[in-house]
Design an enzyme around this catalytic site. Sequence first.
Site: not given
Lengths: 590, 230
Positions: A516-518
């Site tokens: 979930n690392h944008t």
Amino acid sequence: MARNTKADVVVVGLGWAGSLIAAQLSHGGMRVVAIDRGPRIDPQTDTPLTVDPDELRWSSRKELLAKPRDNTLTMRNTLDQIAVPQRELGILELGGGAGGQGFHWAGMAWRFTPWDFQVRTETIKRYGMPRAEDGELQLQDWGLTYDDLEPDYDGWERIAGIAGKAGNLRGKVTNEGNPFEAPRSQDYPTPKLKTLRMMEIFNKATLELGLNPFTIPAANVSEAYANPLGAHLAPCTYCGFCQYHGCGNYSKSTPQTCVFPYLQKEPNFKVISKACVTRVNKAADGRTATGVTYINESGKEIEQPGDIVCLTASQMDNVRLLLVSGIGKPYDPLSSEGVVGRNFSYQTVSGADLWFEGDKINPFIGAGGLGSQIDNYNGDNFDHSSLDFIGGAGILTLSRGGAPIAKTNNLPPGTPRWGSGFKKAYSKYYQNHGVLFNQGTSMPTKHGYIDLDPTYTDRFGIPLPRLTYTYSRNDRAMAKFTKERAVEIGHQMGASHVAPFDFAQKPFTTAIGASNHTIGGAVMGADRSTSAVNSYLQAWDCPNAFVIGASAFPNNAGYNPTGTVGALALRAARAILEKYVRHPGELIED
Amino acid sequence: MKRRELLFRAVAVVTAVAANRTTHGEEEGLLPKTTRRDGVRKVLTQGQEEILKAVFDRLIPGDELGPSASGAGCLDFLDDQLAGGYGEGSTIYRDGPVQPHEEQMLQKAQFISTPRERYYFGLKALEAYSLKTDGASFADLQSDRQDEILRGMETGKIELGEDVNTKGFFELMLTNAREGYFADPCYGGNKDMAGWKMIGFPGARYDYRAYTERTGQELNLVNVSLILKG
């Protein structure tokens, strides 16, 4: 339009970045108003121990997360495609309440390596220009070095009470921590967590392979801890209900446990909850923010004036607010000109699932950030001269929690997914499954960017962010290389089944959560023609606006982003208090 | 495209079907809603339940390792889930237009229809398929034949018709059956913590500090749920 009393500082979003900024600035005497779209949530009333250990509610239904109905994006892989909306939860795992993602995060608490901040310069220096400019990548430095950020990494670790063991204390490399880490000025504030079964197997095998395993630094404190803001944390009990959960035990470092206790007592601080900021307002000069407009719970539009605006609304919403508000020139992927939306990056993930025979992993004993890792193949820790890529991955194994619903998917390939065969296999392999997760670097590309979607809007009629992105050739090669290393480690660990996976071998999608690392879209730098903010997170084109978060990373490291977000927030706060206030409205000089 | 348009239109029908049933609003209270154990259904009709019982008990049959899905309360679980925010699809972004290439671009099926709607149309189509090919209700087929049909749905060999994403419907049922079997018993399934006992998950415990040094050992921990002690 209704208008509130003017504040010295308006903070948009009360996650890690927003609460740290708010604490530092209000402590420094500034009147701070924070606006958060979520309700106020806290561990005591929302996730007490009698409610928290519930996988269905928190981990399957993800009740703490912002709903796609209210917050989503559209995506496409290439410029010629029509983007489609992400309708159910995917890679955007934003917080549904105050604390943001910091309330439901797992807790891996890293510093980046010196190389990650200077990828362009270092790649050219070590491997030559063609490696840095392959026609696809768009590398650029951060405008600051690891040494510049070290004091703020340390400051954040002390506020969060991070559990770990130094691998490099002021230049002295130890065998107890990560020997590849950059020098740190102090050891971690709490000792490293326990070594659990999966970590034990991993540590033994990687040592046999001549690698250097260490315990991942975690925001799950290992002993009772009082932080510099006067907040108290309790020792982690290894319950394993961390990621997507709150922590009723006050062991996971969150804005709620580490910063809110201070803010609640601070007379200079005020929070407006359930209020969604829709734009930053600008003065007639076009370069001064006058405050923000938000929509409150009953749908009323209200203006909150302020002398300084800090956007701390998460990576994607920071970028969207800049685009909607007309701050900074939007990025054009054809000419590579413009700065807002530029250099989206992600996390390039590969790895391997492992199954053992007759072990007792006891996976239910765990903590969100707990695991072992090797950094031998991360960043530029290994020689890439004879390889066709830059970057690498932290290869880690997890001791994170038992999750009996989620783990129904963790069965060896070919196992029946239902029927008596499923029950038999799950009875056996629940106690015998592990994972090697390669959390890889992600390099920005010319065509990976964010703009506003021409079709889809949110409930207020504001365009959704549109993400155009797919994995670069460089990152695909990196993921393949580290996948092969994971397979070697898996066999050395004695697994009876090793099933590799590699998200980068297919086009990128927002629907399947490799991570979930944008990252990126309002990146920092020393050159205002290629960055939206300077090294103090100050908007080049709007000097009284600061944009803080993973939106500022020009590329992503092979680590989780929160530690660096925390450090950047403290850096920005120091710059405002020590430098900006002397010359308000002007760009901070180095 | 046609299929999705149909689903858009179908929304009104299902809303009418569900209108006289109790539904929960979007606000979730602090405590999990306890499931009624009196067999009174809030969503599922008797006909739907008969088919679903047959499906769920093939997905998780009763055997020496533990009870069947229905025996563990997974239908109680499902009815309760479908009656609440989950069944209403309260988190889904449903704005149009629906693009024909959504599933292809995202590499995963996207649904604007709610889980409640998907069960309504999915079960109807499954029953119609069974009546057409076998001349009998799915619930009355031999278990081998039931397995064959389910496998066909799982692999994409069988298409139940234009208004159902067949593979997606199979995955929905499998996901919900597993959830019911392994979620905390307070949601109506996992009766007597049978699912957890089968795999050796101790449950809603929150302190393992006494066991962190005993790596690789059988711990024989008593199971605990939010409402029960084993």
